[in-house]
Write an enzyme that holds these catalytic residues in place. Structure first.
Site, PDB file in Angstrom:
ATOM      1  N   HIS A   1       0.835  -1.202   0.000  1.00 44.31           N
ATOM      2  CA  HIS A   1       0.000   0.000   0.000  1.00 44.31           C
ATOM      3  C   HIS A   1       0.870   1.253   0.000  1.00 44.31           C
ATOM      4  O   HIS A   1       1.157   1.825   1.045  1.00 44.31           O
ATOM      5  CB  HIS A   1      -0.950  -0.020   1.198  1.00 44.31           C
ATOM      6  CG  HIS A   1      -1.851  -1.212   1.193  1.00 44.31           C
ATOM      7  ND1 HIS A   1      -2.918  -1.334   0.329  1.00 44.31           N
ATOM      8  CD2 HIS A   1      -1.832  -2.347   1.908  1.00 44.31           C
ATOM      9  CE1 HIS A   1      -3.517  -2.477   0.527  1.00 44.31           C
ATOM     10  NE2 HIS A   1      -2.883  -3.116   1.483  1.00 44.31           N
TER      11      HIS A   1
ATOM     12  N   ASP B   1     -10.749   3.349  -7.845  1.00 49.64           N
ATOM     13  CA  ASP B   1     -10.475   2.142  -7.056  1.00 49.64           C
ATOM     14  C   ASP B   1     -10.445   0.974  -8.043  1.00 49.64           C
ATOM     15  O   ASP B   1     -11.477   0.396  -8.369  1.00 49.64           O
ATOM     16  CB  ASP B   1     -11.558   1.946  -5.994  1.00 49.64           C
ATOM     17  CG  ASP B   1     -11.239   0.802  -5.039  1.00 49.64           C
ATOM     18  OD1 ASP B   1     -10.241   0.070  -5.267  1.00 49.64           O
ATOM     19  OD2 ASP B   1     -11.987   0.628  -4.067  1.00 49.64           O
TER      20      ASP B   1
ATOM     21  N   GLU C   1      -0.215   0.507  -6.037  1.00 48.90           N
ATOM     22  CA  GLU C   1       0.218  -0.639  -5.241  1.00 48.90           C
ATOM     23  C   GLU C   1       0.653  -1.796  -6.116  1.00 48.90           C
ATOM     24  O   GLU C   1      -0.121  -2.267  -6.951  1.00 48.90           O
ATOM     25  CB  GLU C   1      -0.930  -1.126  -4.349  1.00 48.90           C
ATOM     26  CG  GLU C   1      -1.552  -0.053  -3.502  1.00 48.90           C
ATOM     27  CD  GLU C   1      -2.761  -0.547  -2.727  1.00 48.90           C
ATOM     28  OE1 GLU C   1      -2.874  -1.754  -2.468  1.00 48.90           O
ATOM     29  OE2 GLU C   1      -3.601   0.299  -2.367  1.00 48.90           O
TER      30      GLU C   1
END
Length: 159
Positions: free
Chosen positions: A18, A65, A122
């Site tokens: 992350h 996302d 990520e």
């Protein structure tokens, strides 16, 4: 990152590093290197739908996302003239995320307006879990290199 399975049974897992990158203003930042790659859109608007990254770069005008599968080893976060090259090793996938204005207030670990100051990219192993046999080890990692905008390559997804 190194994962060791000392047990007698196989081990299966997913993982992501992350990594949050500070940007001047997320509305002007972009991510290069994922054109031609498919992704699952997990934003509220996307509803988990599988999409193709047709544009040369990912922009951050609303919540983002996404889980991109089978991505190239290199991606580039562009923030004006400042560029960060992200090189991932051993991770097949990538996650791109910013909470966006509409959902930012629900995230209690961000102060007011902080959602505008980051891009999350990520290195990940998500779409296909890593499977480790007993007594096996798996290693993966990522590095970051500062570049200038003039040093950016122009490539599509070749994973």
């Amino acid at each position: 990152m190194t994962v060791n399975n000392p047990g007698a049974d196989p081990l299966s897992f997913t993982t992501a590093l992350h990594t949050y990158f500070r940007v001047h203003d997320v509305s002007g930042a972009k991510l290069l290197g994922l054109a031609g790659c498919s992704y699952d859109d997990n934003s509220l608007a996307g509803g988990g739908k599988n999409e193709l990254q047709e544009e040369e770069h990912v922009t951050f005008t609303a919540e983002v996302d996404r889980v991109y599968g089978s991505t190239p080893t290199e991606a580039f976060i562009v923030d004006g003239e400042r560029v960060v090259k992200v090189l991932k090793m051993g991770f097949a996938d990538a996650v791109v995320w910013n909470i966006g204005a509409d959902r930012a207030d629900a995230l209690k670990d961000l102060a007011a307006g902080e959602w505008k100051k980051y891009v999350c990219y990520e290195a990940a192993a998500i779409n296909k879990p890593v499977k480790l046999a007993p007594n096996a080890t798996w290693t993966a990692g990522q590095t970051f290199t500062r570049l200038t905008a003039a040093e950016l390559p122009r490539e599509e997804c070749k994973a």
